[in-house]
Scaffold this motif. Structure first.
Motif, PDB file in Angstrom:
ATOM      1  N   HIS A 105       0.821  -1.209   0.000  1.00  0.00           N
ATOM      2  CA  HIS A 105       0.000   0.000   0.000  1.00  0.00           C
ATOM      3  C   HIS A 105       0.857   1.262   0.000  1.00  0.00           C
ATOM      4  CE1 HIS A 105      -3.712   2.196   1.929  1.00  0.00           C
ATOM      5  NE2 HIS A 105      -3.223   2.833   0.899  1.00  0.00           N
ATOM      6  N   TRP A 106       1.943   1.286   0.792  1.00  0.00           N
ATOM      7  CA  TRP A 106       2.728   2.508   0.915  1.00  0.00           C
ATOM      8  C   TRP A 106       3.350   2.930  -0.411  1.00  0.00           C
ATOM      9  CZ3 TRP A 106       8.053   2.824   0.101  1.00  0.00           C
ATOM     10  CH2 TRP A 106       8.771   1.610   0.075  1.00  0.00           C
ATOM     11  N   LYS A 107       3.635   1.962  -1.268  1.00  0.00           N
ATOM     12  CA  LYS A 107       4.219   2.292  -2.570  1.00  0.00           C
ATOM     13  C   LYS A 107       3.212   2.964  -3.499  1.00  0.00           C
ATOM     14  CE  LYS A 107       7.703  -1.364  -2.487  1.00  0.00           C
ATOM     15  NZ  LYS A 107       8.257  -2.555  -3.189  1.00  0.00           N
ATOM     16  N   ALA A 108       1.924   2.809  -3.174  1.00  0.00           N
ATOM     17  CA  ALA A 108       0.863   3.397  -4.015  1.00  0.00           C
ATOM     18  C   ALA A 108       0.446   4.782  -3.534  1.00  0.00           C
ATOM     19  CB  ALA A 108      -0.351   2.461  -4.033  1.00  0.00           C
ATOM     20  N   ILE A 109       1.075   5.270  -2.459  1.00  0.00           N
ATOM     21  CA  ILE A 109       0.739   6.607  -1.959  1.00  0.00           C
ATOM     22  C   ILE A 109       1.508   7.623  -2.789  1.00  0.00           C
ATOM     23  CG2 ILE A 109       0.802   8.154   0.030  1.00  0.00           C
ATOM     24  CD1 ILE A 109       0.609   5.694   1.823  1.00  0.00           C
ATOM     25  N   GLY A 110       0.824   8.277  -3.703  1.00  0.00           N
ATOM     26  CA  GLY A 110       1.472   9.222  -4.598  1.00  0.00           C
ATOM     27  C   GLY A 110       1.696  10.571  -3.940  1.00  0.00           C
ATOM     28  N   ALA A 111       2.747  11.230  -4.363  1.00  0.00           N
ATOM     29  CA  ALA A 111       3.049  12.556  -3.829  1.00  0.00           C
ATOM     30  C   ALA A 111       1.927  13.523  -4.175  1.00  0.00           C
ATOM     31  CB  ALA A 111       4.370  13.051  -4.411  1.00  0.00           C
ATOM     32  N   ASP A 112       1.472  14.245  -3.172  1.00  0.00           N
ATOM     33  CA  ASP A 112       0.454  15.282  -3.333  1.00  0.00           C
ATOM     34  C   ASP A 112      -0.891  14.726  -3.788  1.00  0.00           C
ATOM     35  OD1 ASP A 112       0.247  17.994  -2.747  1.00  0.00           O
ATOM     36  OD2 ASP A 112       0.188  18.554  -4.859  1.00  0.00           O
ATOM     37  N   ARG A 113      -1.125  13.444  -3.560  1.00  0.00           N
ATOM     38  CA  ARG A 113      -2.427  12.856  -3.863  1.00  0.00           C
ATOM     39  C   ARG A 113      -3.264  12.819  -2.588  1.00  0.00           C
ATOM     40  NH1 ARG A 113      -2.514   9.412  -8.276  1.00  0.00           N
ATOM     41  NH2 ARG A 113      -4.769   9.297  -7.862  1.00  0.00           N
ATOM     42  N   PRO A 114      -4.583  13.045  -2.696  1.00  0.00           N
ATOM     43  CA  PRO A 114      -5.422  13.044  -1.494  1.00  0.00           C
ATOM     44  C   PRO A 114      -5.560  11.665  -0.871  1.00  0.00           C
ATOM     45  CG  PRO A 114      -6.767  13.241  -3.478  1.00  0.00           C
ATOM     46  CD  PRO A 114      -5.343  13.364  -3.915  1.00  0.00           C
ATOM     47  N   VAL A 115      -5.664  11.646   0.459  1.00  0.00           N
ATOM     48  CA  VAL A 115      -5.889  10.410   1.204  1.00  0.00           C
ATOM     49  C   VAL A 115      -7.011  10.659   2.198  1.00  0.00           C
ATOM     50  CG1 VAL A 115      -3.476   9.723   0.963  1.00  0.00           C
ATOM     51  CG2 VAL A 115      -4.222  10.918   3.038  1.00  0.00           C
ATOM     52  N   LEU A 116      -7.580   9.583   2.699  1.00  0.00           N
ATOM     53  CA  LEU A 116      -8.663   9.663   3.679  1.00  0.00           C
ATOM     54  C   LEU A 116      -8.338   8.754   4.855  1.00  0.00           C
ATOM     55  CD1 LEU A 116     -11.598  10.528   4.481  1.00  0.00           C
ATOM     56  CD2 LEU A 116     -12.393   8.509   3.215  1.00  0.00           C
ATOM     57  N   LEU A 117      -8.477   9.297   6.064  1.00  0.00           N
ATOM     58  CA  LEU A 117      -8.370   8.514   7.286  1.00  0.00           C
ATOM     59  C   LEU A 117      -9.756   8.413   7.906  1.00  0.00           C
ATOM     60  CD1 LEU A 117      -5.186  10.111   8.891  1.00  0.00           C
ATOM     61  CD2 LEU A 117      -5.362   7.739   8.133  1.00  0.00           C
ATOM     62  N   TYR A 120     -23.697   5.275  15.934  1.00  0.00           N
ATOM     63  CA  TYR A 120     -22.234   5.199  15.807  1.00  0.00           C
ATOM     64  C   TYR A 120     -21.638   6.600  15.849  1.00  0.00           C
ATOM     65  CZ  TYR A 120     -23.342   6.633  11.021  1.00  0.00           C
ATOM     66  OH  TYR A 120     -23.822   7.310   9.924  1.00  0.00           O
ATOM     67  N   SER A 121     -20.316   6.631  15.973  1.00  0.00           N
ATOM     68  CA  SER A 121     -19.581   7.880  15.816  1.00  0.00           C
ATOM     69  C   SER A 121     -18.408   7.623  14.884  1.00  0.00           C
ATOM     70  CB  SER A 121     -19.090   8.420  17.170  1.00  0.00           C
ATOM     71  OG  SER A 121     -18.351   7.448  17.867  1.00  0.00           O
ATOM     72  N   VAL A 122     -18.062   8.628  14.084  1.00  0.00           N
ATOM     73  CA  VAL A 122     -16.984   8.455  13.110  1.00  0.00           C
ATOM     74  C   VAL A 122     -16.354   9.812  12.813  1.00  0.00           C
ATOM     75  CG1 VAL A 122     -18.566   8.689  11.137  1.00  0.00           C
ATOM     76  CG2 VAL A 122     -16.401   7.495  10.837  1.00  0.00           C
ATOM     77  N   VAL A 123     -15.053   9.791  12.605  1.00  0.00           N
ATOM     78  CA  VAL A 123     -14.308  10.988  12.203  1.00  0.00           C
ATOM     79  C   VAL A 123     -13.586  10.671  10.905  1.00  0.00           C
ATOM     80  CG1 VAL A 123     -12.467  12.618  12.791  1.00  0.00           C
ATOM     81  CG2 VAL A 123     -13.978  11.737  14.592  1.00  0.00           C
ATOM     82  N   GLN A 124     -13.683  11.571   9.939  1.00  0.00           N
ATOM     83  CA  GLN A 124     -12.962  11.425   8.682  1.00  0.00           C
ATOM     84  C   GLN A 124     -11.994  12.595   8.521  1.00  0.00           C
ATOM     85  OE1 GLN A 124     -15.598  10.802   5.348  1.00  0.00           O
ATOM     86  NE2 GLN A 124     -16.370   8.863   6.146  1.00  0.00           N
ATOM     87  N   LEU A 125     -10.731  12.254   8.322  1.00  0.00           N
ATOM     88  CA  LEU A 125      -9.680  13.250   8.123  1.00  0.00           C
ATOM     89  C   LEU A 125      -9.165  13.120   6.699  1.00  0.00           C
ATOM     90  CD1 LEU A 125      -7.679  12.621  11.434  1.00  0.00           C
ATOM     91  CD2 LEU A 125      -9.544  14.246  11.068  1.00  0.00           C
ATOM     92  N   SER A 126      -9.249  14.195   5.942  1.00  0.00           N
ATOM     93  CA  SER A 126      -8.771  14.193   4.561  1.00  0.00           C
ATOM     94  C   SER A 126      -7.528  15.067   4.451  1.00  0.00           C
ATOM     95  CB  SER A 126      -9.851  14.726   3.611  1.00  0.00           C
ATOM     96  OG  SER A 126     -11.034  13.974   3.717  1.00  0.00           O
ATOM     97  N   GLY A 127      -6.595  14.652   3.612  1.00  0.00           N
ATOM     98  CA  GLY A 127      -5.388  15.458   3.443  1.00  0.00           C
ATOM     99  C   GLY A 127      -4.433  14.830   2.450  1.00  0.00           C
ATOM    100  N   ARG A 128      -3.153  15.108   2.631  1.00  0.00           N
ATOM    101  CA  ARG A 128      -2.094  14.594   1.758  1.00  0.00           C
ATOM    102  C   ARG A 128      -1.099  13.807   2.598  1.00  0.00           C
ATOM    103  NH1 ARG A 128      -3.991  16.673  -3.391  1.00  0.00           N
ATOM    104  NH2 ARG A 128      -5.424  18.295  -2.697  1.00  0.00           N
ATOM    105  N   ALA A 129      -0.598  12.710   2.029  1.00  0.00           N
ATOM    106  CA  ALA A 129       0.297  11.832   2.788  1.00  0.00           C
ATOM    107  C   ALA A 129       1.713  11.866   2.227  1.00  0.00           C
ATOM    108  CB  ALA A 129      -0.231  10.404   2.768  1.00  0.00           C
ATOM    109  N   THR A 130       2.671  11.728   3.131  1.00  0.00           N
ATOM    110  CA  THR A 130       4.082  11.604   2.776  1.00  0.00           C
ATOM    111  C   THR A 130       4.617  10.326   3.414  1.00  0.00           C
ATOM    112  OG1 THR A 130       4.373  14.006   2.734  1.00  0.00           O
ATOM    113  CG2 THR A 130       6.369  12.662   2.924  1.00  0.00           C
ATOM    114  N   VAL A 131       5.320   9.527   2.630  1.00  0.00           N
ATOM    115  CA  VAL A 131       5.935   8.304   3.142  1.00  0.00           C
ATOM    116  C   VAL A 131       7.353   8.632   3.613  1.00  0.00           C
ATOM    117  CG1 VAL A 131       6.751   5.986   2.562  1.00  0.00           C
ATOM    118  CG2 VAL A 131       4.563   6.797   1.672  1.00  0.00           C
ATOM    119  N   HIS A 132       7.704   8.157   4.806  1.00  0.00           N
ATOM    120  CA  HIS A 132       9.046   8.382   5.356  1.00  0.00           C
ATOM    121  C   HIS A 132       9.781   7.048   5.453  1.00  0.00           C
ATOM    122  CE1 HIS A 132       8.612  12.625   6.525  1.00  0.00           C
ATOM    123  NE2 HIS A 132       7.348  12.314   6.792  1.00  0.00           N
TER     124      HIS A 132
END
Length: 210
Positions: A60-72, A101-113
């Motif tokens: 999965h981490w290899k598919a995280i593109g630079a400056d692409r949106p992600v959802l938590l 139920y309760s749920v939180v969704q965080l949207s943003g950009r991911a960086t792999v370290h």
């Protein structure tokens, strides 16, 4: 996320507390083939940043593109709600099952370290978060350094810059006080930790000033 106004969580401290209590999130991205990818990760959310790590063997981490949106997606306790618990069932019978139920969704950009120093910092911070309350908290320094270095090579770090926060608490807010009381009583009699947790959250929500 669909959030009716009466289910919206708007208090930042309450939202962050829920995320901290759960301590994990589904990281969701879209792969090169257009299909979604999801991995459950331990997370820490501080300021506008979420830190996490995942197994290097997880592609999965290899598919995280630079400056692409992600959802938590952080999911709290949830439970089935029986229509039999509503006081209004005896009045008119116009009731159906639902799910609270309760749920939180965080949207943003991911960086792999892939830097061992960054990854160890993330591991130590996550460890401190979950070990800090113990009488003898575990630290990575408790294990042989060579062993820890080998474990660190088996994971990569993930850092998410949070750009949008959406949170929802579906706790029968659209029902009467009598119906909500019936739901709490019904949940407390269920043989389920999640059901009891939802009942406690409903009680807490009812105690807050409008």
């Amino acid at each position: 996320m669909y959030v009716p106004h009466f289910n919206a969580m708007t208090d930042d401290a309450e939202i962050r507390r829920l995320v901290a209590e759960i301590g994990s999130a589904q990281l969701i991205t879209v792969g090169a083939d257009g299909f979604p990818l999801a991995t459950l990760l331990p997370v820490i959310w501080r300021d506008d940043t979420v830190i996490a790590h995942m197994a290097r063997a997880n592609q999965h981490w290899k598919a995280i593109g630079a400056d692409r949106p992600v959802l938590l997606v952080v999911t709290g306790p949830q439970a089935y709600i029986s229509p039999n618990w509503y006081a209004s069932k005896a009045e008119h019978g116009k009731v159906v099952p639902t799910w609270n139920y309760s749920v939180v969704q965080l949207s943003g950009r991911a960086t792999v370290h892939d830097d061992p120093h960054w990854v160890r910092g993330a591991v130590d911070e996550l460890g401190d978060r979950h070990e800090g309350h113990r009488d003898e908290p575990w630290r990575s320094s408790d294990a042989p350094d060579k062993y820890i270095q080998g474990q660190l090579r088996a994971i990569v770090g993930v850092e998410i810059s949070v750009e949008r926060v959406e949170a929802k608490a579906k706790f029968s807010q659209n029902r009467s006080g009598e119906d909500r009381a019936g739901v709490v009583t019904g949940l407390l009699h269920e043989d389920s930790r999640d059901a009891v947790a939802v009942a406690e959250q409903m009680r807490a929500a009812g105690d807050r000033p409008a």
